[in-house]
Design a protein around this motif. Structure first.
Motif, short mmCIF file in Angstrom:
data_model
loop_
_atom_site.label_atom_id
_atom_site.label_comp_id
_atom_site.label_asym_id
_atom_site.label_seq_id
_atom_site.Cartn_x
_atom_site.Cartn_y
_atom_site.Cartn_z
N ALA A 199 0.77 -1.29 -0.08
CA ALA A 199 -0.11 -0.13 -0.07
C ALA A 199 0.87 1.51 -0.08
O ALA A 199 2.19 1.14 0.14
N GLN A 200 0.27 2.36 -0.10
CA GLN A 200 1.03 3.85 -0.19
C GLN A 200 0.83 4.58 0.99
O GLN A 200 1.40 5.36 1.05
N LYS A 210 2.50 1.54 13.71
CA LYS A 210 0.97 0.79 13.45
C LYS A 210 1.33 -0.19 12.45
O LYS A 210 0.84 -1.53 12.76
N ALA A 211 2.09 -0.11 11.57
CA ALA A 211 2.34 -0.95 10.48
C ALA A 211 3.17 -2.00 11.07
O ALA A 211 2.75 -3.43 10.99
N GLU A 252 -4.65 4.98 13.59
CA GLU A 252 -5.68 4.49 14.33
C GLU A 252 -5.96 3.01 14.02
O GLU A 252 -6.00 2.51 12.88
N GLU A 253 -6.67 2.34 14.85
CA GLU A 253 -7.15 0.85 14.43
C GLU A 253 -8.31 1.01 13.67
O GLU A 253 -8.26 0.39 12.65
N SER A 254 -9.34 1.81 14.04
CA SER A 254 -10.60 1.66 13.21
C SER A 254 -11.16 3.22 13.68
O SER A 254 -10.89 3.79 14.80
N GLY A 255 -12.37 3.22 13.04
CA GLY A 255 -13.21 4.33 13.57
C GLY A 255 -13.67 5.36 12.82
O GLY A 255 -13.67 5.32 11.48
N ILE A 313 -7.52 4.27 5.61
CA ILE A 313 -7.61 3.01 5.56
C ILE A 313 -6.61 2.44 6.57
O ILE A 313 -5.58 2.78 6.98
N SER A 314 -7.16 1.30 7.25
CA SER A 314 -6.23 0.88 8.39
C SER A 314 -5.39 -0.44 8.21
O SER A 314 -5.56 -1.01 7.22
N ALA A 315 -4.48 -0.65 9.13
CA ALA A 315 -3.55 -1.63 9.03
C ALA A 315 -4.29 -3.19 9.10
O ALA A 315 -3.64 -3.94 8.22
N THR A 316 -5.34 -3.13 9.86
CA THR A 316 -6.12 -4.76 9.65
C THR A 316 -6.52 -4.90 8.37
O THR A 316 -6.73 -5.80 7.96
N MET A 317 -7.15 -3.53 7.58
CA MET A 317 -7.76 -3.98 6.28
C MET A 317 -6.61 -4.41 5.42
O MET A 317 -7.05 -5.13 4.60
N LEU A 318 -5.51 -3.76 5.55
CA LEU A 318 -4.22 -4.06 4.37
C LEU A 318 -3.87 -5.57 4.95
O LEU A 318 -3.87 -6.38 3.80
N THR A 319 -3.81 -6.14 6.10
CA THR A 319 -3.34 -7.40 6.33
C THR A 319 -4.42 -8.34 6.04
O THR A 319 -4.10 -9.50 5.66
N ASP A 320 -5.87 -7.96 6.24
CA ASP A 320 -6.73 -8.86 6.01
C ASP A 320 -6.65 -9.42 4.55
O ASP A 320 -7.08 -10.54 4.21
N VAL A 321 -6.30 -8.63 3.40
CA VAL A 321 -6.18 -9.07 2.03
C VAL A 321 -4.74 -9.71 1.83
O VAL A 321 -4.44 -9.83 0.61
#
Ligand code: PGA
Length: 249
Positions: free
Chosen positions: A63-64, A115-116, A69-72, A78-86
């Motif tokens: 990603a670029q 965060k990353a 933050e985690e979410s919210g 775009i969150s780190a969790t969204m990126l790792t999920d895919v």
């Protein structure tokens, strides 16, 4: 120790999802070099189709940017969790364009790096000076400050897995590459800074890229330098030439 080279394409705000698939498919056979880590850092909306298209190849999709933050309630982020999920493995943090146009600071860069790392994504941490700063003779001081702040609260074990991209701002998108000696001088200074903070083992392992008008005719000379472990490539990552950069030898 021999560090594996890492060549990353930074697509910036280029290529729609369908164009991204076409480019991944075009480049796939051209970048099939197991001796180099190959990463395509694509726009967020291209991540999933690019991952699909890259399946079974040596291309990692990055990603670029991400938000710290985690979410919210952070519209547009775009969150780190969204990126790792895919399945995203890399993220560019603190590119000079983000610092200039989107008000990123050394402090937000630090939060994003943390965060990353927390989510197991390798940050490609960008630093670089303007032409004025270079002419003022403060390049090394400035880069050391950028790096020290970006790595606050990052442990030695974490730091050694990260990637740093030295990108002189005056060389980005201008066709005016730093000479290999200029690039080497700053990359060596970055390694010295890492050595001072984290010790020799981390300094030997961490990978430092050069970025700024890298192309198929200057990559070999740049990447041959002792402290340059590959490149972050903008314009030339959007065409077949990128294959020649990956196969620079
Ligand atoms: P450029 O961009 O290769 O087009 O100069 C490099 C970058 O901004 O990462």
């Amino acid at each position: 120790m021999a560090r594996k080279k890492i060549v990353a394409g930074n697509w910036k705000m280029n290529k729609s999802p369908s164009e991204a698939v076409a480019l991944v498919n075009e480049l796939k056979p051209l970048v099939a070099n197991q001796e180099v880590d190959v990463v395509f850092c694509v726009p967020s909306i291209d991540i999933i189709p690019a991952l699909e298209a890259a399946k079974g190849s040596n291309i990692e999709i990055g990603a670029q940017n991400l938000y710290f933050e985690e979410s919210g309630a952070y519209t547009g982020e775009i969150s780190a969790t969204m990126l790792t999920d895919v399945g995203v493995k890399y993220v560019v943090i603190g590119h000079s364009e983000r610092r200039e146009y989107f008000a990123e600071t050394d402090e937000t860069v630090n939060k994003k790096v943390l965060k990353a790392i927390e989510h197991g994504i390798t940050p490609i941490v960008c630093c670089g000076e303007t032409l004025t700063q270079r002419e003022q003779g403060i390049t090394i001081d400035l880069i050391r400050q950028q790096i020290k702040i970006a790595y606050q609260n990052v442990s030695a074990d974490q730091a050694k897995t990260t990637v740093i991209a030295y990108e002189p701002i005056w060389a980005i998108g201008t066709g005016k590459t730093a000479t290999s000696d200029q690039a080497q001088e700053v990359c060596a200074a970055i390694r010295t800074c890492i050595r001072e903070v984290y010790g020799a083992a981390v300094a030997d392992e961490i990978r430092i890229q050069y970025g700024g008008s890298v192309n198929d005719s200057n990559a070999a000379e740049l990447f041959a330098k002792g402290d340059i472990d590959g490149g972050l490539v903008g314009g030339a990552s959007l065409k077949a030439d990128f294959g020649k950069i990956v196969n620079y030898k």
